[in-house]
Scaffold this motif. Structure first.
Motif, PDB file in Angstrom:
ATOM      1  N   ARG A 185       0.824  -1.211   0.000  1.00 40.31           N
ATOM      2  CA  ARG A 185       0.000   0.000   0.000  1.00 40.31           C
ATOM      3  C   ARG A 185       0.860   1.264   0.000  1.00 40.31           C
ATOM      4  NH1 ARG A 185      -3.551  -1.427  -2.565  1.00 40.31           N
ATOM      5  NH2 ARG A 185      -4.394   0.663  -2.284  1.00 40.31           N
ATOM      6  N   ARG A 186       1.925   1.284   0.785  1.00 41.39           N
ATOM      7  CA  ARG A 186       2.800   2.458   0.856  1.00 41.39           C
ATOM      8  C   ARG A 186       4.076   2.144   0.089  1.00 41.39           C
ATOM      9  NH1 ARG A 186       3.595   7.243   3.613  1.00 41.39           N
ATOM     10  NH2 ARG A 186       5.721   7.715   4.299  1.00 41.39           N
ATOM     11  N   ARG A 213       3.554   9.801  -9.745  1.00 37.84           N
ATOM     12  CA  ARG A 213       2.976   9.936  -8.403  1.00 37.84           C
ATOM     13  C   ARG A 213       1.449   9.988  -8.478  1.00 37.84           C
ATOM     14  NH1 ARG A 213       4.737  11.967  -3.449  1.00 37.84           N
ATOM     15  NH2 ARG A 213       6.703  12.740  -4.337  1.00 37.84           N
ATOM     16  N   THR A 249      -1.157   7.324  -6.790  1.00 39.61           N
ATOM     17  CA  THR A 249      -2.055   7.876  -5.770  1.00 39.61           C
ATOM     18  C   THR A 249      -3.509   7.635  -6.148  1.00 39.61           C
ATOM     19  OG1 THR A 249      -0.429   9.579  -5.184  1.00 39.61           O
ATOM     20  CG2 THR A 249      -2.724   9.976  -4.547  1.00 39.61           C
ATOM     21  N   PHE A 279      -2.664   3.868  -3.852  1.00 39.59           N
ATOM     22  CA  PHE A 279      -1.422   3.657  -3.117  1.00 39.59           C
ATOM     23  C   PHE A 279      -0.988   4.953  -2.446  1.00 39.59           C
ATOM     24  CE2 PHE A 279      -1.440   0.682  -6.679  1.00 39.59           C
ATOM     25  CZ  PHE A 279      -1.252  -0.522  -6.023  1.00 39.59           C
ATOM     26  N   GLU A 280      -0.272   4.820  -1.354  1.00 40.42           N
ATOM     27  CA  GLU A 280       0.323   5.972  -0.685  1.00 40.42           C
ATOM     28  C   GLU A 280       1.777   6.061  -1.134  1.00 40.42           C
ATOM     29  OE1 GLU A 280       1.239   7.742   3.791  1.00 40.42           O
ATOM     30  OE2 GLU A 280       0.135   5.849   3.555  1.00 40.42           O
ATOM     31  N   VAL A 281       2.119   7.144  -1.808  1.00 37.98           N
ATOM     32  CA  VAL A 281       3.465   7.316  -2.330  1.00 37.98           C
ATOM     33  C   VAL A 281       4.309   8.058  -1.303  1.00 37.98           C
ATOM     34  CG1 VAL A 281       4.879   8.204  -4.210  1.00 37.98           C
ATOM     35  CG2 VAL A 281       2.577   7.335  -4.690  1.00 37.98           C
ATOM     36  N   ALA A 282       5.219   7.333  -0.669  1.00 35.36           N
ATOM     37  CA  ALA A 282       6.042   7.931   0.379  1.00 35.36           C
ATOM     38  C   ALA A 282       7.065   8.893  -0.204  1.00 35.36           C
ATOM     39  CB  ALA A 282       6.752   6.833   1.173  1.00 35.36           C
TER      40      ALA A 282
END
Length: 247
Positions: A128-129, A145, A149, A153-156
């Motif tokens: 997920r991240r 990105r 997103t 998904f969480e783009v760190a």
């Protein structure tokens, strides 16, 4: 269609004329009875030295891509595989879907794109991240990105290498790729993923997976995996990362 030399699948690969990595990495990962056949998109200007130059590069690509698709379809492949990256992410989730649909309409075939393949790969691992690396300028990084997103998904972090020419992407060293991956990693990151098909990252990604204990997804490995599995070819292959070995 299948052939005497390729009784399992014939795959048509569309890639920029400046790309020298896709064919090499794809053929490294080619299972018996499968073949890849390329249609090259003519690129008149390989300059990627700024956001504007990168956008001009993609505009040039868009005017030529239909010809490459037209040409490769004449070998009667079973599927089109997009051996290019930026355009498959451009415009976020909607742009990616429209592009895939357009290629399907132009070719009359099913399509595997880098963006869709990376999404499916991340989902296969339950990630997920994520941390992302690219060879792009900032304008390209933001498109990647946005895609991930919008896909949930969480783009760190995104690390763009800002390579200034399309052919120069192939000159990025394994150590530079390794350091870029490490720069977007962290204890709260589930997986790392790479965009940019002329970036030779398959071997480095596989090595890092063993060191980091988490998925490290190279786009060329993901796209080959996506195309093979979609054609019912389930061979497990080692040496190219967990995706092809386990899923």
């Amino acid at each position: 269609m299948t052939t005497v030399t390729s009784p399992r699948a014939v795959l048509g690969v569309v890639l920029p004329s400046t790309n020298t990595v896709v064919e090499a990495e794809y053929n490294d990962m080619r299972p018996p009875g499968v073949s890849f056949h390329t249609g090259r998109i003519y690129i008149a200007d390989e300059n990627l030295g700024s956001d504007g130059k990168m956008e001009s590069f993609l505009e040039d690509l868009r005017t030529q891509i239909g010809t490459a698709v037209r040409d490769v379809v004449t070998c009667k492949p079973d599927r089109i595989v997009m051996g290019m990256s930026a355009e498959t992410f451009w415009g976020g989730a909607q742009g990616a879907a429209q592009f895939e649909s357009w290629v399907g309409e132009q070719s009359g075939l099913r399509v595997s794109t880098g963006a869709a393949a990376c999404k499916a790969a991340l989902e296969a691992f339950g990630a997920r991240r994520i941390g992302v690396i690219t060879p792009y300028q900032p304008v390209g990084d933001e498109q990647v990105r946005a895609f991930f997103t919008e896909m949930g998904f969480e783009v760190a972090a995104v690390r763009g290498l800002a390579v200034d020419s399309a052919t120069g992407i192939a000159d990025v060293t394994p150590e530079q790729i390794r350091q870029a991956f490490l720069a977007v990693d962290g204890p709260d990151v589930d997986a790392l993923v790479q965009a940019g098909t002329n970036l030779a990252a398959v071997a480095t990604a596989a090595q890092l997976e063993a060191e980091l204990g988490k998925p490290v997804i190279a786009i060329n490995a993901a796209t080959v995996w996506h195309a093979l599995r979609a054609e019912g070819i389930t061979d497990r292959m080692t040496g190219y990362g967990r995706l092809l070995a386990e899923h």
